[in-house]
Design an enzyme around this catalytic site. Structure first.
Site, PDB file in Angstrom:
ATOM      1  N   LYS A 149       0.325  -1.211   5.951  1.00  0.00           N
ATOM      2  CA  LYS A 149      -0.965  -1.322   5.260  1.00  0.00           C
ATOM      3  C   LYS A 149      -0.827  -0.816   3.846  1.00  0.00           C
ATOM      4  O   LYS A 149      -0.319   0.298   3.626  1.00  0.00           O
ATOM      5  CB  LYS A 149      -2.022  -0.475   6.000  1.00  0.00           C
ATOM      6  CG  LYS A 149      -3.402  -0.609   5.387  1.00  0.00           C
ATOM      7  CD  LYS A 149      -4.125  -1.851   5.862  1.00  0.00           C
ATOM      8  CE  LYS A 149      -5.335  -2.209   5.032  1.00  0.00           C
ATOM      9  NZ  LYS A 149      -5.021  -3.071   3.852  1.00  0.00           N
ATOM     10  N   LYS A 152      -0.332   8.845   2.521  1.00  0.00           N
ATOM     11  CA  LYS A 152      -1.785   8.787   2.287  1.00  0.00           C
ATOM     12  C   LYS A 152      -2.500   8.226   3.515  1.00  0.00           C
ATOM     13  O   LYS A 152      -3.495   8.782   3.989  1.00  0.00           O
ATOM     14  CB  LYS A 152      -2.059   7.897   1.068  1.00  0.00           C
ATOM     15  CG  LYS A 152      -3.523   7.662   0.831  1.00  0.00           C
ATOM     16  CD  LYS A 152      -3.915   6.706  -0.283  1.00  0.00           C
ATOM     17  CE  LYS A 152      -2.903   6.099  -1.165  1.00  0.00           C
ATOM     18  NZ  LYS A 152      -3.483   5.365  -2.305  1.00  0.00           N
ATOM     19  N   LYS A 166       3.435  -1.637   0.414  1.00  0.00           N
ATOM     20  CA  LYS A 166       2.892  -2.042  -0.887  1.00  0.00           C
ATOM     21  C   LYS A 166       3.551  -3.344  -1.274  1.00  0.00           C
ATOM     22  O   LYS A 166       4.695  -3.598  -0.882  1.00  0.00           O
ATOM     23  CB  LYS A 166       3.194  -0.981  -1.950  1.00  0.00           C
ATOM     24  CG  LYS A 166       2.211  -1.009  -3.105  1.00  0.00           C
ATOM     25  CD  LYS A 166       0.985  -0.205  -2.753  1.00  0.00           C
ATOM     26  CE  LYS A 166      -0.073  -0.294  -3.825  1.00  0.00           C
ATOM     27  NZ  LYS A 166      -1.145   0.680  -3.551  1.00  0.00           N
ATOM     28  N   GLY A 177      -6.114  -5.125  -2.091  1.00  0.00           N
ATOM     29  CA  GLY A 177      -5.955  -5.195  -3.541  1.00  0.00           C
ATOM     30  C   GLY A 177      -5.338  -3.929  -4.124  1.00  0.00           C
ATOM     31  O   GLY A 177      -5.146  -2.925  -3.443  1.00  0.00           O
ATOM     32  N   ASP A 178      -4.996  -4.017  -5.380  1.00  0.00           N
ATOM     33  CA  ASP A 178      -4.572  -2.868  -6.195  1.00  0.00           C
ATOM     34  C   ASP A 178      -4.734  -3.372  -7.636  1.00  0.00           C
ATOM     35  O   ASP A 178      -5.525  -4.306  -7.863  1.00  0.00           O
ATOM     36  CB  ASP A 178      -3.117  -2.486  -5.844  1.00  0.00           C
ATOM     37  CG  ASP A 178      -2.726  -1.091  -6.346  1.00  0.00           C
ATOM     38  OD1 ASP A 178      -3.050  -0.102  -5.683  1.00  0.00           O
ATOM     39  OD2 ASP A 178      -2.107  -0.986  -7.436  1.00  0.00           O
ATOM     40  N   ASN A 233     -11.366  -1.342 -11.120  1.00  0.00           N
ATOM     41  CA  ASN A 233     -12.218  -1.140  -9.952  1.00  0.00           C
ATOM     42  C   ASN A 233     -12.400   0.339  -9.603  1.00  0.00           C
ATOM     43  O   ASN A 233     -13.508   0.792  -9.321  1.00  0.00           O
ATOM     44  CB  ASN A 233     -11.594  -1.899  -8.765  1.00  0.00           C
ATOM     45  CG  ASN A 233     -12.488  -1.864  -7.564  1.00  0.00           C
ATOM     46  OD1 ASN A 233     -13.668  -2.194  -7.658  1.00  0.00           O
ATOM     47  ND2 ASN A 233     -11.961  -1.422  -6.441  1.00  0.00           N
ATOM     48  N   SER A 266     -10.639   0.337   4.182  1.00  0.00           N
ATOM     49  CA  SER A 266      -9.932  -0.843   4.694  1.00  0.00           C
ATOM     50  C   SER A 266      -9.802  -0.753   6.208  1.00  0.00           C
ATOM     51  O   SER A 266      -9.951  -1.763   6.916  1.00  0.00           O
ATOM     52  CB  SER A 266      -8.527  -0.936   4.087  1.00  0.00           C
ATOM     53  OG  SER A 266      -8.565  -1.482   2.790  1.00  0.00           O
TER      54      SER A 266
HETATM   55  N1  GLU Z   1      -4.342  -0.149  -3.153  1.00  0.00           N
HETATM   56  C1  GLU Z   1      -5.161   0.842  -2.493  1.00  0.00           C
HETATM   57  C2  GLU Z   1      -4.426   2.157  -2.431  1.00  0.00           C
HETATM   58  O1  GLU Z   1      -3.653   2.458  -3.316  1.00  0.00           O
HETATM   59  C3  GLU Z   1      -5.734   0.372  -1.190  1.00  0.00           C
HETATM   60  C4  GLU Z   1      -4.811  -0.111  -0.141  1.00  0.00           C
HETATM   61  C5  GLU Z   1      -5.479  -0.735   1.088  1.00  0.00           C
HETATM   62  O2  GLU Z   1      -6.686  -0.715   1.209  1.00  0.00           O
HETATM   63  O3  GLU Z   1      -4.705  -1.242   1.913  1.00  0.00           O
HETATM   64  O4  GLU Z   1      -4.613   2.960  -1.554  1.00  0.00           O
END
Ligand code: GLU
Length: 458
Positions: free
Chosen positions: A103, A127, A139, A178-179, A254, A390
């Protein structure tokens, strides 16, 4: 699983065995400085855990935890509106699946390379563990630069990217979101192509979807809102609140937009935000509706905000941390706040720094802040509200349900309060009172390590 309290040496003392593992990591991953930096920060926190759990040093557990389970790199060809062909590089680093399906978000930005992907996927693993939800870490993304590209070009790029990636995804396998450079629009194009290729309406394969087609309320807001909830919890420890606080929020994407919005809802005044071209300094407080329109509807820049707002001036790029504030929230990108910036913040009276972005503060920057007594919340803890929401989106998709905004926001606030509490308690157990870096790293690491240990040599 809690480590017994041990006398804290200094956070920069690394255990000898960890030092050897770290040296080997640097040797085997040359040129991936951000990945080294992210691992180093975790290792600097770990010795109380290793003292108490020597089994974590056996069976190559730490070496396995540092090696992504799978690293995908692929060609992404696409044609621009003039018919000219471009070739970008696509990535997905599936780092760890001990706690759940891979994820983590997708980043489209010219700075993306394998080292950046690995640092982000490693951070994401810990995290996600810290959220306490059943999520592995990953990622992905591309060195594609969406800036200045038409909607049709972005769509063709997303379709080409997904045409390769879809075979590696699935709601029980790998779930992107997203990122930087990837928002609801891009996720729509990606989901559409996944659905078309697989002939499945598999809502749980992506998160951050539009609310009308399987997305969760609060997912767009969650990273920024969550970071502010975390900050409010930190202040509440000293019976303080956000009311009347002067804040700096770097970035204007965002995360930054929603951090600014929630800070102002809670009575703070955000006097600056930024992008890579400049800083909008607005002593009256950022007009969030104006900024939202410029950034999200018109896809403009902070210079356009300054043009339309009489009270604002445009300052040079990178100068945001030179301004006076009570609270600073770096919400742009990695290593945007260094030791000089940290010194300026301390000199100007800043008392709390909360990371909305991933690893935005350099190691030296963190040292300066912590030595000066500034309360510091690392991204791993402070920005985990995005991925936690998420997981709430995945829950709703699995049960074909849809929760209200109010209910989902309350769940997010609860999660952030729990993560804050766990970071504090873990830091205390490690004898590192008030050190959220230690608390977040140790709490996340222990969850992943314990699950990997239980699953044997995989
Ligand atoms: N890109 C976000 C982060 O850095 C969210 C990742 C997600 O929701 O999978 O945590």
């Amino acid at each position: 699983m809690s480590p017994r309290p041990v006398a804290w040496k200094t956070r920069r003392d690394m255990d000898d065995e960890l030092q050897e593992i770290y040296d080997e990591l640097v040797r085997r991953n040359p040129g991936q400085e951000e990945f080294h930096q992210a691992v180093r920060e975790v290792f600097d926190s770990l010795h109380p855990v290793i003292d108490h759990h020597p089994e974590f040093l056996r069976d190559g557990l730490i070496q396995r935890l540092l090696e992504p389970e799978r690293q995908l790199m692929f060609r992404v060809p696409w044609a621009d509106d003039d018919g000219e062909v471009h070739v970008n590089r696509g990535f997905r680093v599936e780092f760890n699946s001990a706690l759940g399906p891979y994820k983590g978000g997708l980043r489209f930005h010219p700075s993306v390379d394998l080292g950046i992907m690995k640092f982000l996927a490693f951070e994401q693993t810990l995290k996600n563990a810290l959220t306490g939800m059943p999520l592995g870490g990953a990622k992905g993304g591309s060195d594609f630069d969406p800036r200045g590209r038409s909607e049709a070009e972005v769509m063709r790029f997303c379709q080409s990217y997904m045409t390769e990636l879809y075979r590696h995804l699935g709601e029980h396998t790998d779930v992107p979101a997203g990122d930087i450079g990837v928002g609801t629009r891009e996720l729509g194009f990606l989901f559409g192509q996944y659905k078309r290729i697989t002939n499945r309406y598999e809502s749980g394969v992506l998160t951050g979807k539009g609310v009308g087609w399987g997305g969760a309320h609060v997912r767009s807001e969650a990273t920024g809102y969550g970071a502010v909830f975390f900050l409010a919890e930190m202040l509440a420890v000293d019976q303080q609140s956000l009311d009347g606080r002067v804040c700096l929020v770097s970035g204007s994407g965002n995360v930054a937009l929603h951090a600014i919005d929630k800070l102002q809802q809670l009575g703070a005044r955000v006097v600056a935000c930024s992008d890579s071209d400049g800083v909008a300094h607005d002593p009256d407080g950022i007009d969030i509706e104006l900024l939202r329109r410029i950034k999200q509807v018109e896809r403009g820049r902070v210079a356009d905000y300054v043009d339309e707002r009489d009270s604002a001036t445009l300052e040079p790029a990178g100068s945001i941390w030179q301004l006076e504030c009570d609270v600073a929230m770096p919400c742009a990108t990695q290593n945007e706040l260094d030791d000089d910036d940290a010194t300026a913040l301390v000199d100007h009276g800043c008392t709390a720094v909360v990371e909305g972005a991933n690893m935005p503060t350099t190691a030296k920057g963190i040292d300066v802040l912590q030595k000066a007594g500034v309360a510091f919340a690392p991204g791993k803890a402070a920005n985990c509200g995005g991925v936690a929401t998420s997981a709430l989106e995945m829950q709703q998709n699995a049960s074909r349900d849809s929760w209200s905004f109010t209910h989902t926001e309350a769940r997010l606030a609860e999660i952030m309060a729990r993560v804050h509490q766990e970071c504090r308690e873990t830091a205390q157990e490690c004898g590192a009172n008030d050190d959220y870096v230690v608390g977040a790293n140790v709490a996340g690491f222990q969850r992943v390590a314990a699950a990997m240990h239980a699953m044997g040599l995989i």
